[in-house]
Design a protein around this motif. Structure first.
Motif, short mmCIF file in Angstrom:
data_model
loop_
_atom_site.label_atom_id
_atom_site.label_comp_id
_atom_site.label_asym_id
_atom_site.label_seq_id
_atom_site.Cartn_x
_atom_site.Cartn_y
_atom_site.Cartn_z
N PRO A 3 30.45 47.35 50.91
CA PRO A 3 31.09 46.41 51.65
C PRO A 3 32.46 45.61 51.16
N PRO A 4 33.08 45.11 51.76
CA PRO A 4 34.18 44.07 51.24
C PRO A 4 33.45 42.95 50.84
N TYR A 5 33.87 42.05 50.09
CA TYR A 5 33.49 40.83 49.61
C TYR A 5 33.40 39.61 50.70
N PHE A 6 34.08 39.72 51.59
CA PHE A 6 34.46 38.71 52.60
C PHE A 6 35.39 39.16 53.71
N VAL A 7 35.25 38.61 54.94
CA VAL A 7 36.00 38.78 56.00
C VAL A 7 36.40 37.51 56.77
N GLU A 26 41.56 34.10 49.75
CA GLU A 26 41.80 35.32 49.80
C GLU A 26 42.00 35.85 48.31
N ASN A 27 43.24 35.07 47.69
CA ASN A 27 43.51 35.32 46.29
C ASN A 27 42.41 35.50 45.42
N ASN A 28 41.88 34.31 45.30
CA ASN A 28 40.64 34.09 44.02
C ASN A 28 39.41 35.02 44.25
N LEU A 29 39.01 35.35 45.51
CA LEU A 29 38.06 36.26 45.86
C LEU A 29 38.55 37.59 45.58
N SER A 30 39.73 38.00 45.97
CA SER A 30 40.04 39.38 45.52
C SER A 30 40.39 39.73 44.13
N LEU A 31 40.53 38.68 43.30
CA LEU A 31 40.70 38.80 42.11
C LEU A 31 39.48 38.42 41.07
N GLY A 32 38.37 38.09 41.79
CA GLY A 32 37.16 37.54 40.95
C GLY A 32 37.39 36.50 40.30
N ASN A 33 38.07 35.44 40.63
CA ASN A 33 38.42 34.39 39.83
C ASN A 33 37.36 33.21 40.33
N MET A 34 36.63 33.30 41.37
CA MET A 34 35.89 32.35 41.97
C MET A 34 34.95 32.95 42.75
N ASP A 35 33.76 32.52 43.10
CA ASP A 35 32.83 32.87 44.23
C ASP A 35 32.95 32.24 45.57
N PHE A 36 32.66 32.90 46.42
CA PHE A 36 32.57 32.45 47.85
C PHE A 36 31.89 31.04 47.79
N ASP A 58 31.89 28.91 45.55
CA ASP A 58 32.87 27.79 45.19
C ASP A 58 33.75 26.91 46.51
N PHE A 59 34.08 27.75 47.55
CA PHE A 59 34.79 27.37 48.51
C PHE A 59 33.66 26.65 49.63
N ALA A 60 32.70 27.51 49.88
CA ALA A 60 31.72 26.74 50.90
C ALA A 60 31.19 25.39 50.50
N ASP A 61 30.65 25.58 49.09
CA ASP A 61 30.12 24.28 48.56
C ASP A 61 31.24 22.96 48.72
N THR A 62 32.43 23.46 48.36
CA THR A 62 33.37 22.55 48.39
C THR A 62 33.69 21.76 50.11
N ALA A 63 33.71 22.84 51.14
CA ALA A 63 33.85 22.50 52.31
C ALA A 63 32.37 21.71 52.97
N ASP A 64 31.23 21.91 52.40
CA ASP A 64 30.07 21.27 52.66
C ASP A 64 30.18 19.71 52.33
#
Length: 145
Positions: free
Chosen positions: A74-78, A117-127, A129-135
């Motif tokens: 699968p893609p990592y995210f959509v 998109e940039n950070n997940l595509s490069l593997g710099n961060m995990d999903f 990281d963004f979801a927890d910030t928004a939470d």
């Protein structure tokens, strides 16, 4: 009708249209999300690499259903542009994790999509990281760090 994800050209992360109420709004959303329209992000060197897909078979596609449709590997995210995207003044797009926590979501405003998109595509961060910030934000919409 059995749904199927459309073939990707591999030119970027998928932005799937699931609400078909406004064609002009969809085009503006694609332009802003990919950095082609609207205000430039703080660092204009970064833009989201997106493949905008508008196929009526994706009408009202939900994240839970999306998880079951992804090919292997699968893609990592959509990203999904749904009715809330077009009904909210900031047009927050729904990012869906398909890797570590399949089905976990986070809303992101189009000018900040490049960060995810940039950070997940490069593997710099995990999903997460963004979801927890928004939470931690009352409206749970990611607008950047």
């Amino acid at each position: 009708m059995t749904r199927k994800l459309p073939e990707s050209s591999g030119s970027g992360a998928l932005l799937l249209r699931t609400d078909f109420s406004d064609d002009a709004a969809w085009q503006r959303l694609c332009d802003v999300a990919s950095g082609l329209g609207g205000p430039a992000p703080e660092d204009a060197a970064f833009c989201a690499s997106l493949e905008c897909i508008s196929e009526s078979t994706l009408h009202d596609l939900m994240p839970e259903e999306l998880v079951g449709l992804v090919p292997s590997p699968p893609p990592y995210f959509v990203f999904l542009a749904d009715s809330l995207t077009f009904g909210h003044p900031e047009h927050p797009i729904l990012a869906v994790d398909l890797n570590r926590e399949p089905g976990r979501t986070v809303r992101v405003v189009p000018p900040s999509m490049w960060s995810i998109e940039n950070n997940l595509s490069l593997g710099n961060m995990d999903f997460s990281d963004f979801a927890d910030t928004a939470d931690s934000i009352p409206d749970r919409i990611y607008r950047g760090f």
